[in-house]
Design a protein around this motif. Sequence first.
Motif, PDB file in Angstrom:
ATOM      1  N   ILE A   4       0.840  -1.201   0.000  1.00  0.00           N
ATOM      2  CA  ILE A   4       0.000   0.000   0.000  1.00  0.00           C
ATOM      3  C   ILE A   4       0.877   1.254   0.000  1.00  0.00           C
ATOM      4  O   ILE A   4       0.615   2.222  -0.731  1.00  0.00           O
ATOM      5  CB  ILE A   4      -0.934   0.006   1.223  1.00  0.00           C
ATOM      6  N   GLU A   5       1.915   1.236   0.808  1.00  0.00           N
ATOM      7  CA  GLU A   5       2.829   2.383   0.897  1.00  0.00           C
ATOM      8  C   GLU A   5       3.507   2.643  -0.445  1.00  0.00           C
ATOM      9  O   GLU A   5       3.686   3.793  -0.864  1.00  0.00           O
ATOM     10  CB  GLU A   5       3.879   2.113   1.978  1.00  0.00           C
ATOM     11  N   ALA A   6       3.865   1.581  -1.140  1.00  0.00           N
ATOM     12  CA  ALA A   6       4.593   1.723  -2.405  1.00  0.00           C
ATOM     13  C   ALA A   6       3.697   2.134  -3.565  1.00  0.00           C
ATOM     14  O   ALA A   6       4.158   2.806  -4.499  1.00  0.00           O
ATOM     15  CB  ALA A   6       5.298   0.401  -2.735  1.00  0.00           C
ATOM     16  N   THR A   7       2.437   1.741  -3.520  1.00  0.00           N
ATOM     17  CA  THR A   7       1.564   1.927  -4.684  1.00  0.00           C
ATOM     18  C   THR A   7       0.402   2.878  -4.471  1.00  0.00           C
ATOM     19  O   THR A   7      -0.181   3.367  -5.449  1.00  0.00           O
ATOM     20  CB  THR A   7       0.986   0.571  -5.125  1.00  0.00           C
ATOM     21  N   GLY A   8       0.007   3.111  -3.228  1.00  0.00           N
ATOM     22  CA  GLY A   8      -1.186   3.906  -2.969  1.00  0.00           C
ATOM     23  C   GLY A   8      -2.477   3.167  -3.277  1.00  0.00           C
ATOM     24  O   GLY A   8      -3.545   3.776  -3.382  1.00  0.00           O
ATOM     25  N   TYR A   9      -2.396   1.869  -3.420  1.00  0.00           N
ATOM     26  CA  TYR A   9      -3.574   1.054  -3.763  1.00  0.00           C
ATOM     27  C   TYR A   9      -4.668   1.192  -2.700  1.00  0.00           C
ATOM     28  O   TYR A   9      -4.397   1.256  -1.506  1.00  0.00           O
ATOM     29  CB  TYR A   9      -3.148  -0.417  -3.890  1.00  0.00           C
ATOM     30  N   VAL A  10      -5.916   1.224  -3.166  1.00  0.00           N
ATOM     31  CA  VAL A  10      -7.076   1.287  -2.275  1.00  0.00           C
ATOM     32  C   VAL A  10      -7.848  -0.020  -2.414  1.00  0.00           C
ATOM     33  O   VAL A  10      -8.275  -0.383  -3.522  1.00  0.00           O
ATOM     34  CB  VAL A  10      -7.988   2.482  -2.614  1.00  0.00           C
ATOM     35  N   THR A  11      -8.039  -0.729  -1.328  1.00  0.00           N
ATOM     36  CA  THR A  11      -8.692  -2.034  -1.389  1.00  0.00           C
ATOM     37  C   THR A  11     -10.194  -1.913  -1.654  1.00  0.00           C
ATOM     38  O   THR A  11     -10.798  -0.858  -1.450  1.00  0.00           O
ATOM     39  CB  THR A  11      -8.485  -2.823  -0.090  1.00  0.00           C
ATOM     40  N   THR A  12     -10.767  -3.018  -2.079  1.00  0.00           N
ATOM     41  CA  THR A  12     -12.204  -3.056  -2.375  1.00  0.00           C
ATOM     42  C   THR A  12     -13.034  -2.615  -1.179  1.00  0.00           C
ATOM     43  O   THR A  12     -13.989  -1.842  -1.318  1.00  0.00           O
ATOM     44  CB  THR A  12     -12.622  -4.477  -2.792  1.00  0.00           C
ATOM     45  N   ALA A  13     -12.693  -3.088   0.011  1.00  0.00           N
ATOM     46  CA  ALA A  13     -13.473  -2.786   1.211  1.00  0.00           C
ATOM     47  C   ALA A  13     -13.403  -1.310   1.601  1.00  0.00           C
ATOM     48  O   ALA A  13     -14.237  -0.835   2.375  1.00  0.00           O
ATOM     49  CB  ALA A  13     -13.014  -3.649   2.382  1.00  0.00           C
ATOM     50  N   ASN A  36      -4.830 -10.195  -6.141  1.00  0.00           N
ATOM     51  CA  ASN A  36      -4.229 -10.260  -7.465  1.00  0.00           C
ATOM     52  C   ASN A  36      -3.374  -9.019  -7.736  1.00  0.00           C
ATOM     53  O   ASN A  36      -2.307  -9.106  -8.351  1.00  0.00           O
ATOM     54  CB  ASN A  36      -5.325 -10.397  -8.523  1.00  0.00           C
ATOM     55  N   ALA A  37      -3.830  -7.865  -7.261  1.00  0.00           N
ATOM     56  CA  ALA A  37      -3.052  -6.634  -7.423  1.00  0.00           C
ATOM     57  C   ALA A  37      -1.735  -6.734  -6.666  1.00  0.00           C
ATOM     58  O   ALA A  37      -0.674  -6.338  -7.167  1.00  0.00           O
ATOM     59  CB  ALA A  37      -3.865  -5.430  -6.942  1.00  0.00           C
ATOM     60  N   TYR A  38      -1.783  -7.260  -5.446  1.00  0.00           N
ATOM     61  CA  TYR A  38      -0.565  -7.457  -4.655  1.00  0.00           C
ATOM     62  C   TYR A  38       0.373  -8.417  -5.377  1.00  0.00           C
ATOM     63  O   TYR A  38       1.594  -8.201  -5.436  1.00  0.00           O
ATOM     64  CB  TYR A  38      -0.924  -7.992  -3.275  1.00  0.00           C
ATOM     65  N   ALA A  39      -0.182  -9.497  -5.924  1.00  0.00           N
ATOM     66  CA  ALA A  39       0.638 -10.503  -6.603  1.00  0.00           C
ATOM     67  C   ALA A  39       1.411  -9.891  -7.773  1.00  0.00           C
ATOM     68  O   ALA A  39       2.601 -10.164  -7.956  1.00  0.00           O
ATOM     69  CB  ALA A  39      -0.245 -11.645  -7.095  1.00  0.00           C
ATOM     70  N   LYS A  40       0.747  -9.046  -8.542  1.00  0.00           N
ATOM     71  CA  LYS A  40       1.420  -8.409  -9.681  1.00  0.00           C
ATOM     72  C   LYS A  40       2.548  -7.504  -9.197  1.00  0.00           C
ATOM     73  O   LYS A  40       3.631  -7.470  -9.787  1.00  0.00           O
ATOM     74  CB  LYS A  40       0.402  -7.622 -10.502  1.00  0.00           C
ATOM     75  N   TRP A  41       2.287  -6.770  -8.110  1.00  0.00           N
ATOM     76  CA  TRP A  41       3.321  -5.893  -7.549  1.00  0.00           C
ATOM     77  C   TRP A  41       4.517  -6.695  -7.047  1.00  0.00           C
ATOM     78  O   TRP A  41       5.670  -6.277  -7.209  1.00  0.00           O
ATOM     79  CB  TRP A  41       2.707  -5.080  -6.399  1.00  0.00           C
TER      80      TRP A  41
END
Length: 292
Positions: free
Chosen positions: A33-42, A125-130
């Motif tokens: 999350i820190e590296a990508t700024g990704y926001v989870t579904t929940a 799946n997003a984490y896996a790609k990262w």
Amino acid sequence: LARPDEAPKHQVQLEGFWMDKTEVTNAQFAAFIEATGYVTTAEKAPNWEELKKSLPEGTPKPNDSLLQAASLVFKPTEGPVDLNNYGNWWHWTYKANWRQPQGRASSVEGKEDHPVIHVSWDDANAYAKWANKRLPTEAEWEWAAKGGIEENEYPWGQEGVLEGEPKANSWEGNFPYRNTLRDQFFYTAPVASFEPNRFGLYDMAGNVWEWCSDWYDYEYYKTLAGQTVVNPRGPGKSFDPYQPYTPQRVMRGGSFLCNDTYCSGYRVASRMKSSPDTGLQHTGFRLVKDQL
């Protein structure tokens, strides 16, 4: 006992692969999350236009108060309940997510070594790609869980989950209202709290359900009967006669909620499923990588 979607048995041949020793932890997910700024579904409000695609035609739109960022949280009951009605113990909880596993007043502080939860298949799946890895196929997951011993009923062998010393984080007692805490954990446990299987993999039974890459098809194994299938990737699409409008992905391994009176999900052959956009308090993942 085995369920219909686990049969018939069939031969599978797999190429070698590497698998994470443990489920992905809160600390590891936080780094992503820190590296990508990704926001989870929940952490995002449900999109009604997308949501209704997996519902029967004509389903009325719910009140906007329900279309808020939330996830499903386990709440023990006060006594015996109908085990066919999941609504007795699952509650749609505002602001529940991987950072706040039980809602706004909760936190994962001090639980950095616990498996990350409330992650959807899309999140995993997003984490896996990262991470330059991938989610395991269902066949890879089951082979790994057995520790290379075909007849193993559990990752540790044949001994029942309640026999001998605690072997996994599961529900001991009467589900969903009385947990004896024989294994010392009510919710998630730190990863690697129990002995690994023969391959050195921890928590292949219990703790949290783990997402696999495959679509879930209730009758998929019937199509493989009598064959030796090489590196199966699962069916081309999802099919569940009990939830015909909802595409679903496979989950394996059971969780801290599994009990023989309810799901026995810690058996290596046990299959569970959920929609790819669903987050739950007992769902996480681990990853694999192809051999170089």
